[in-house]
Design a protein around this motif. Sequence first.
Motif, PDB file in Angstrom:
ATOM      1  N   GLY A  28      37.997  84.415  48.547  1.00 50.33           N
ATOM      2  CA  GLY A  28      39.295  85.060  48.673  1.00 50.33           C
ATOM      3  C   GLY A  28      40.387  84.017  48.666  1.00 50.33           C
ATOM      4  O   GLY A  28      40.142  82.842  48.372  1.00 50.33           O
ATOM      5  N   ARG A  29      41.553  84.430  49.027  1.00 51.33           N
ATOM      6  CA  ARG A  29      42.694  83.532  49.047  1.00 51.33           C
ATOM      7  C   ARG A  29      42.883  82.989  50.451  1.00 51.33           C
ATOM      8  O   ARG A  29      42.663  83.679  51.439  1.00 51.33           O
ATOM      9  CB  ARG A  29      43.937  84.282  48.617  1.00 51.33           C
ATOM     10  N   ALA A  30      43.307  81.769  50.520  1.00 54.38           N
ATOM     11  CA  ALA A  30      43.582  81.132  51.811  1.00 54.38           C
ATOM     12  C   ALA A  30      44.869  81.706  52.396  1.00 54.38           C
ATOM     13  O   ALA A  30      45.827  82.010  51.673  1.00 54.38           O
ATOM     14  CB  ALA A  30      43.709  79.623  51.636  1.00 54.38           C
ATOM     15  N   LEU A  31      44.881  81.866  53.692  1.00 55.64           N
ATOM     16  CA  LEU A  31      46.071  82.334  54.391  1.00 55.64           C
ATOM     17  C   LEU A  31      47.265  81.426  54.085  1.00 55.64           C
ATOM     18  O   LEU A  31      48.389  81.891  53.874  1.00 55.64           O
ATOM     19  CB  LEU A  31      45.796  82.385  55.898  1.00 55.64           C
TER      20      LEU A  31
ATOM     21  N   ASP B  48      52.607  80.163  51.783  1.00 51.33           N
ATOM     22  CA  ASP B  48      53.366  79.288  50.881  1.00 51.33           C
ATOM     23  C   ASP B  48      54.101  80.081  49.800  1.00 51.33           C
ATOM     24  O   ASP B  48      55.141  79.656  49.315  1.00 51.33           O
ATOM     25  CB  ASP B  48      52.453  78.251  50.232  1.00 51.33           C
ATOM     26  N   GLU B  49      53.555  81.237  49.433  1.00 52.67           N
ATOM     27  CA  GLU B  49      54.196  82.087  48.426  1.00 52.67           C
ATOM     28  C   GLU B  49      55.274  82.979  49.027  1.00 52.67           C
ATOM     29  O   GLU B  49      55.896  83.754  48.314  1.00 52.67           O
ATOM     30  CB  GLU B  49      53.145  82.967  47.735  1.00 52.67           C
ATOM     31  N   GLY B  50      55.446  82.894  50.346  1.00 53.57           N
ATOM     32  CA  GLY B  50      56.453  83.721  51.000  1.00 53.57           C
ATOM     33  C   GLY B  50      56.001  85.142  51.278  1.00 53.57           C
ATOM     34  O   GLY B  50      56.819  86.018  51.550  1.00 53.57           O
ATOM     35  N   ALA B  51      54.723  85.395  51.211  1.00 53.60           N
ATOM     36  CA  ALA B  51      54.175  86.735  51.432  1.00 53.60           C
ATOM     37  C   ALA B  51      53.901  86.968  52.918  1.00 53.60           C
ATOM     38  O   ALA B  51      52.821  87.386  53.306  1.00 53.60           O
ATOM     39  CB  ALA B  51      52.913  86.922  50.608  1.00 53.60           C
ATOM     40  N   THR B  52      54.920  86.727  53.729  1.00 51.58           N
ATOM     41  CA  THR B  52      54.754  86.818  55.188  1.00 51.58           C
ATOM     42  C   THR B  52      54.301  88.201  55.629  1.00 51.58           C
ATOM     43  O   THR B  52      53.425  88.331  56.487  1.00 51.58           O
ATOM     44  CB  THR B  52      56.068  86.441  55.893  1.00 51.58           C
ATOM     45  N   LEU B  53      54.864  89.263  55.048  1.00 49.40           N
ATOM     46  CA  LEU B  53      54.484  90.620  55.437  1.00 49.40           C
ATOM     47  C   LEU B  53      53.040  90.935  55.054  1.00 49.40           C
ATOM     48  O   LEU B  53      52.374  91.709  55.735  1.00 49.40           O
ATOM     49  CB  LEU B  53      55.436  91.644  54.827  1.00 49.40           C
TER      50      LEU B  53
ATOM     51  N   VAL C 140      50.648  89.050  55.396  1.00 51.86           N
ATOM     52  CA  VAL C 140      49.781  88.399  56.370  1.00 51.86           C
ATOM     53  C   VAL C 140      49.528  89.289  57.589  1.00 51.86           C
ATOM     54  O   VAL C 140      48.477  89.195  58.225  1.00 51.86           O
ATOM     55  CB  VAL C 140      50.394  87.043  56.789  1.00 51.86           C
ATOM     56  N   LEU C 141      50.442  90.196  57.900  1.00 49.50           N
ATOM     57  CA  LEU C 141      50.315  91.018  59.114  1.00 49.50           C
ATOM     58  C   LEU C 141      49.011  91.822  59.162  1.00 49.50           C
ATOM     59  O   LEU C 141      48.322  91.791  60.186  1.00 49.50           O
ATOM     60  CB  LEU C 141      51.539  91.917  59.278  1.00 49.50           C
ATOM     61  N   PRO C 142      48.607  92.523  58.100  1.00 51.78           N
ATOM     62  CA  PRO C 142      47.320  93.233  58.167  1.00 51.78           C
ATOM     63  C   PRO C 142      46.139  92.277  58.339  1.00 51.78           C
ATOM     64  O   PRO C 142      45.142  92.624  58.976  1.00 51.78           O
ATOM     65  CB  PRO C 142      47.230  93.972  56.830  1.00 51.78           C
ATOM     66  N   LEU C 143      46.249  91.081  57.771  1.00 54.25           N
ATOM     67  CA  LEU C 143      45.177  90.097  57.939  1.00 54.25           C
ATOM     68  C   LEU C 143      45.052  89.673  59.393  1.00 54.25           C
ATOM     69  O   LEU C 143      43.951  89.512  59.909  1.00 54.25           O
ATOM     70  CB  LEU C 143      45.432  88.881  57.056  1.00 54.25           C
ATOM     71  N   LEU C 144      46.189  89.491  60.044  1.00 53.42           N
ATOM     72  CA  LEU C 144      46.159  89.106  61.456  1.00 53.42           C
ATOM     73  C   LEU C 144      45.559  90.214  62.318  1.00 53.42           C
ATOM     74  O   LEU C 144      44.823  89.934  63.267  1.00 53.42           O
ATOM     75  CB  LEU C 144      47.554  88.735  61.934  1.00 53.42           C
ATOM     76  N   ALA C 145      45.831  91.462  61.975  1.00 53.79           N
ATOM     77  CA  ALA C 145      45.218  92.588  62.695  1.00 53.79           C
ATOM     78  C   ALA C 145      43.706  92.565  62.503  1.00 53.79           C
ATOM     79  O   ALA C 145      42.941  92.821  63.450  1.00 53.79           O
ATOM     80  CB  ALA C 145      45.819  93.904  62.220  1.00 53.79           C
ATOM     81  N   SER C 146      43.252  92.239  61.291  1.00 55.19           N
ATOM     82  CA  SER C 146      41.823  92.147  61.013  1.00 55.19           C
ATOM     83  C   SER C 146      41.179  91.004  61.794  1.00 55.19           C
ATOM     84  O   SER C 146      40.070  91.146  62.322  1.00 55.19           O
ATOM     85  CB  SER C 146      41.606  91.951  59.515  1.00 55.19           C
ATOM     86  N   VAL C 147      41.883  89.878  61.873  1.00 52.19           N
ATOM     87  CA  VAL C 147      41.379  88.734  62.647  1.00 52.19           C
ATOM     88  C   VAL C 147      41.255  89.116  64.124  1.00 52.19           C
ATOM     89  O   VAL C 147      40.260  88.796  64.783  1.00 52.19           O
ATOM     90  CB  VAL C 147      42.285  87.500  62.465  1.00 52.19           C
ATOM     91  N   ALA C 148      42.252  89.825  64.646  1.00 52.34           N
ATOM     92  CA  ALA C 148      42.199  90.255  66.050  1.00 52.34           C
ATOM     93  C   ALA C 148      41.018  91.192  66.292  1.00 52.34           C
ATOM     94  O   ALA C 148      40.329  91.085  67.310  1.00 52.34           O
ATOM     95  CB  ALA C 148      43.518  90.926  66.436  1.00 52.34           C
ATOM     96  N   ALA C 149      40.758  92.097  65.358  1.00 51.23           N
ATOM     97  CA  ALA C 149      39.617  93.014  65.497  1.00 51.23           C
ATOM     98  C   ALA C 149      38.296  92.247  65.449  1.00 51.23           C
ATOM     99  O   ALA C 149      37.355  92.556  66.194  1.00 51.23           O
ATOM    100  CB  ALA C 149      39.661  94.074  64.404  1.00 51.23           C
ATOM    101  N   ALA C 150      38.221  91.240  64.586  1.00 54.98           N
ATOM    102  CA  ALA C 150      37.004  90.424  64.506  1.00 54.98           C
ATOM    103  C   ALA C 150      36.796  89.644  65.800  1.00 54.98           C
ATOM    104  O   ALA C 150      35.672  89.538  66.306  1.00 54.98           O
ATOM    105  CB  ALA C 150      37.081  89.473  63.312  1.00 54.98           C
ATOM    106  N   LEU C 151      37.872  89.121  66.347  1.00 49.52           N
ATOM    107  CA  LEU C 151      37.784  88.401  67.620  1.00 49.52           C
ATOM    108  C   LEU C 151      37.327  89.337  68.732  1.00 49.52           C
ATOM    109  O   LEU C 151      36.512  88.965  69.583  1.00 49.52           O
ATOM    110  CB  LEU C 151      39.130  87.768  67.958  1.00 49.52           C
ATOM    111  N   ASP C 152      37.807  90.574  68.720  1.00 52.96           N
ATOM    112  CA  ASP C 152      37.375  91.569  69.698  1.00 52.96           C
ATOM    113  C   ASP C 152      35.878  91.841  69.568  1.00 52.96           C
ATOM    114  O   ASP C 152      35.165  91.964  70.571  1.00 52.96           O
ATOM    115  CB  ASP C 152      38.186  92.853  69.511  1.00 52.96           C
ATOM    116  N   ALA C 153      35.374  91.911  68.333  1.00 51.51           N
ATOM    117  CA  ALA C 153      33.934  92.103  68.118  1.00 51.51           C
ATOM    118  C   ALA C 153      33.140  90.935  68.663  1.00 51.51           C
ATOM    119  O   ALA C 153      32.062  91.121  69.238  1.00 51.51           O
ATOM    120  CB  ALA C 153      33.650  92.293  66.620  1.00 51.51           C
TER     121      ALA C 153
END
Length: 159
Positions: free
Chosen positions: A124-127, A132-137, A139-152
């Motif tokens: 996949g693509r690196a965060l 760097d491409e300015g796609a800040t928004l 990133v938000l769903p990715l961070l939610a996914s990371v939080a869910a993985a951490l919860d698991a």
Amino acid sequence: PALAPVNEPTLRSAGTSGTSGTGGTTGSAAGTTADDLPAGTRVGRYLVEGPASFGNGAVRATDTVLGRAVVLKIVRARRDAGAAGRLLLDARCSSRILHPGVLAVFDAGVHAQLAFAAFEDCRGRALRALLDEGATLAVLPLLASVAAALDACHDAGIT
């Protein structure tokens, strides 16, 4: 339940035959990690294809029994038995987690003084590239996914 620590002295003597369970041979053992393993090197049932893009002792490989692509994280057990033991313990812990945000662990062991863990090959693509491409928004769903993985991970007793 807590996992018992890996027996590090076993790592120092395990897998010294130089051949895999499927009859292949292994490459040289120069550094502490596998960044320098050449394509075509056998690590047990795995055939190294080349370095993984993220380095740190990871190589892309093929499981010669199941015919699937994997990423091998490798530590040279003879040079760093402590790191090899931690790699195997990390693989045991990670194998208890079943979550789409956590890479699956397929196998772990020691072969010819190489401690290894075989993980699902996820491309996949690196965060950093998104940021760097300015796609800040984006990133938000990715961070939610990371939080869910951490919860698991926490649900599996890994803190």
